[in-house]
Enzyme design. Structure first.
Site, mmCIF file in Angstrom:
data_model
loop_
_atom_site.group_PDB
_atom_site.id
_atom_site.type_symbol
_atom_site.label_atom_id
_atom_site.label_comp_id
_atom_site.label_asym_id
_atom_site.label_seq_id
_atom_site.Cartn_x
_atom_site.Cartn_y
_atom_site.Cartn_z
ATOM 1 N N HIS A 1 0.869 -1.182 0.000
ATOM 2 C CA HIS A 1 0.000 0.000 0.000
ATOM 3 C C HIS A 1 0.910 1.238 0.000
ATOM 4 O O HIS A 1 2.017 1.189 0.560
ATOM 5 C CB HIS A 1 -0.837 -0.036 1.280
ATOM 6 C CG HIS A 1 -1.929 0.973 1.352
ATOM 7 N ND1 HIS A 1 -1.699 2.278 1.694
ATOM 8 C CD2 HIS A 1 -3.257 0.871 1.130
ATOM 9 C CE1 HIS A 1 -2.852 2.941 1.691
ATOM 10 N NE2 HIS A 1 -3.816 2.099 1.348
ATOM 11 N N ASP B 1 2.976 -4.380 8.193
ATOM 12 C CA ASP B 1 1.733 -3.649 7.975
ATOM 13 C C ASP B 1 0.599 -4.666 8.122
ATOM 14 O O ASP B 1 0.363 -5.486 7.237
ATOM 15 C CB ASP B 1 1.755 -3.030 6.571
ATOM 16 C CG ASP B 1 0.413 -2.427 6.176
ATOM 17 O OD1 ASP B 1 -0.565 -2.596 6.924
ATOM 18 O OD2 ASP B 1 0.346 -1.795 5.109
ATOM 19 N N GLN C 1 -4.564 -5.268 6.976
ATOM 20 C CA GLN C 1 -5.542 -6.211 6.448
ATOM 21 C C GLN C 1 -5.610 -7.515 7.238
ATOM 22 O O GLN C 1 -6.531 -8.291 7.051
ATOM 23 C CB GLN C 1 -5.236 -6.532 4.975
ATOM 24 C CG GLN C 1 -5.438 -5.365 4.029
ATOM 25 C CD GLN C 1 -6.893 -4.902 3.966
ATOM 26 O OE1 GLN C 1 -7.822 -5.651 4.262
ATOM 27 N NE2 GLN C 1 -7.104 -3.657 3.586
ATOM 28 N N LYS D 1 -10.692 -1.135 10.359
ATOM 29 C CA LYS D 1 -10.752 -2.358 9.547
ATOM 30 C C LYS D 1 -11.082 -3.571 10.406
ATOM 31 O O LYS D 1 -11.045 -4.705 9.948
ATOM 32 C CB LYS D 1 -9.429 -2.563 8.816
ATOM 33 C CG LYS D 1 -9.183 -1.515 7.716
ATOM 34 C CD LYS D 1 -7.976 -1.864 6.898
ATOM 35 C CE LYS D 1 -7.411 -0.694 6.133
ATOM 36 N NZ LYS D 1 -8.207 -0.320 4.973
ATOM 37 N N CYS E 1 -4.710 2.158 -3.870
ATOM 38 C CA CYS E 1 -3.493 2.742 -3.279
ATOM 39 C C CYS E 1 -2.304 1.800 -3.416
ATOM 40 O O CYS E 1 -1.446 1.732 -2.503
ATOM 41 C CB CYS E 1 -3.691 3.118 -1.802
ATOM 42 S SG CYS E 1 -5.032 4.263 -1.542
HETATM 43 N N1 C6P Z 1 -6.446 0.118 2.662
HETATM 44 C C1 C6P Z 1 -8.207 -0.357 1.051
HETATM 45 O O1 C6P Z 1 -9.282 -0.106 0.508
HETATM 46 P P1 C6P Z 1 -5.324 3.552 6.943
HETATM 47 O O2 C6P Z 1 -5.896 4.367 5.816
HETATM 48 O O3 C6P Z 1 -4.192 4.255 7.629
HETATM 49 O O4 C6P Z 1 -6.355 3.038 7.897
HETATM 50 O O5 C6P Z 1 -4.726 2.227 6.269
HETATM 51 C C2 C6P Z 1 -3.813 2.312 5.208
HETATM 52 C C3 C6P Z 1 -3.500 0.942 4.694
HETATM 53 C C4 C6P Z 1 -2.224 0.436 4.884
HETATM 54 N N2 C6P Z 1 -1.904 -0.808 4.507
HETATM 55 C C5 C6P Z 1 -2.795 -1.630 3.923
HETATM 56 C C6 C6P Z 1 -2.400 -3.015 3.554
HETATM 57 C C7 C6P Z 1 -4.109 -1.167 3.689
HETATM 58 O O6 C6P Z 1 -4.980 -1.984 3.129
HETATM 59 C C8 C6P Z 1 -4.452 0.155 4.065
HETATM 60 C C9 C6P Z 1 -5.815 0.705 3.744
HETATM 61 C C10 C6P Z 1 -7.784 0.486 2.229
HETATM 62 O O7 C6P Z 1 -7.493 -1.260 0.668
HETATM 63 C C11 C6P Z 1 -7.946 1.947 1.948
HETATM 64 S S1 C6P Z 1 -6.851 2.521 0.695
#
Ligand code: C6P
Length: 405
Positions: free
Chosen positions: A123, A200, A203, A226, A364
């Protein structure tokens, strides 16, 4: 024990609503999950009865708020099996957690010529902060490549690792492909060359049991929204010895010990990294999301989601022109795909008219889209409250959309 799906669905009031006069079929769980009643009730209680600042007041509401907020830290520690409660740093989410490590750890300890490894499937939140730190320190960000199925090439990773490698940062589960990465093995390989490993877990936090001590990861980041919790809240886990030697990330209230105009000494962990009034209600309510997942049990969650993914995969492949993007052997409940003659955005819009919420775009993960030779994908992602009937409606919806296009 298995999931009592009717009871679970009743815990998520949003599932009862209509979208465009159709029952909501929510398949955008990788972007953000719906919120469960215990979380919603905790937010409501806080704002109607218990609102006050924390860590500051001596009055009842402040002390009560502090106690509840800090209870979430204990629950989070237990949830990921961290050794100490002060290794749990509260942030705004995964993005801020990774930025904290990049700006505090990386800017302090990187030197010119050092290398940071990230995989192709990251991401942007797990690429850009490292680039920013690398640029300032004369270090380089290098790519751990993946195969056509969307799996990390371990042999290539091994070749990239050297005494120059100082940080390795990868996702546990890919948001765009669903790939479950072999982070156990990857972490120990990074440690063999003296690098630290940042996971990270955005997910994976609601889909896989995580034990940071067993993994031996150095940092781990995730977001509350999430995992059925409030938005704007998240966690950074870090090993005590690393957090202790890192400088603060932001300055302000709560992170200080003694301040004079000339100089400041800092608070102990975890407060050293928690400047300013936090998202108090979010922090308090997150505890109920941890409790909710614990009550369901990871085994039950996993087997339910696997059933949905297997069924959806079989059914979607019966539609002519559909290609699944991401066919790793170990996959979580994410189904990314393209359909011949249809732009993913049009698929998303036409499914939305039928009450079906999926995500479309690059998710992203632009370097990954380039690697998979697609500008974008459509992505259905499942959670514990989804049903086989949801999958049927989604597949029917896709067929209708295909005819229409
Ligand atoms: N992915 C998706 O639709 P935040 O925005 O900080 O809560 O998470 C960012 C992020 C970082 N790493 C991974 C693997 C992610 O999946 C995400 C967020 C969402 O896939 C929104 S782009």
């Amino acid at each position: 024990m298995s999931i009592d799906i009717k009871r679970v669905r009743n815990d998520f009031p949003e599932l009862a609503r209509l979208v465009h006069d159709k029952p909501l079929i929510y398949l955008d769980n990788a972007a953000s999950t719906l919120k469960c009643l215990p979380v919603i009730n905790a937010l409501h209680l806080h704002y109607t009865q218990e609102a006050a600042n924390i860590h500051r007041g001596v009055h009842f509401l402040s002390e009560q708020g502090t106690m509840k907020y800090e209870e979430t830290r204990d629950t989070a520690r237990e949830f990921i099996n961290a050794k100490h409660r002060h290794e749990i740093i509260f942030t705004r989410g995964t993005t801020e957690s990774i930025n904290l490590v990049a700006h505090s750890y990386a800017l302090e300890f990187l030197n010119e010529g050092d290398e940071i490894l990230v995989s192709t499937m990251e991401h942007h939140s797990n690429i850009v902060p490292w680039q920013m730190a690398a640029q300032r320190k004369g270090a380089t960000v290098r790519e751990i490549p993946i195969n056509d199925d969307g799996e990390i090439l371990i042999e290539e990773y091994k070749k990239l690792l050297s005494e120059k490698t100082k940080i390795v940062a990868t996702c546990h589960i890919s948001n765009s492909l669903g790939t479950i990465n072999p982070i156990n093995e990857m972490i120990s390989m990074a440690h063999d060359v003296g690098a630290i490993f940042v996971v990270d877990a955005a997910q994976s936090i609601a889909h896989e049991k995580i034990d940071v001590q067993a993994l031996d990861c150095d940092f781990l980041a995730f977001s509350s929204h999430k995992m059925f919790g409030p938005t704007g809240f998240g966690v950074l886990y870090g090993k005590e010895e690393l957090l202790n030697k890192m400088p603060p990330y932001q300055g302000g209230g709560d992170m200080i010990d003694v301040v004079t105009i000339e100089k400041t000494t800092y608070n102990d962990l975890p407060h050293k990294f928690e400047a300013g009034t936090p998202h108090i209600a979010g922090g308090i309510a997150l505890k109920y999301a941890f409790d909710y997942i614990n009550a369901l049990g990871f085994e039950n969650i996993l087997s339910h989601e696997k059933m949905l993914l297997d069924y959806a995969t079989t059914e979607i492949l019966k539609i002519d022109g559909v290609k699944i993007i991401g066919e790793a052997k170990k996959k979580a409940s994410v189904l990314s795909f393209t359909m011949e003659g249809a732009h993913p955005h049009d698929l998303g819009t036409l499914l939305d008219r039928q009450g079906i919420a999926i995500r479309t775009g690059h998710h992203c993960t632009q370097p990954l889209m380039k690697r998979m030779n697609v500008p974008a994908t459509a992505r259905a992602s499942f959670s514990v409250y989804n049903t086989l009937e949801d999958v049927d409606i989604f597949i029917q919806g896709l067929k209708k959309t295909k005819e229409f296009l």
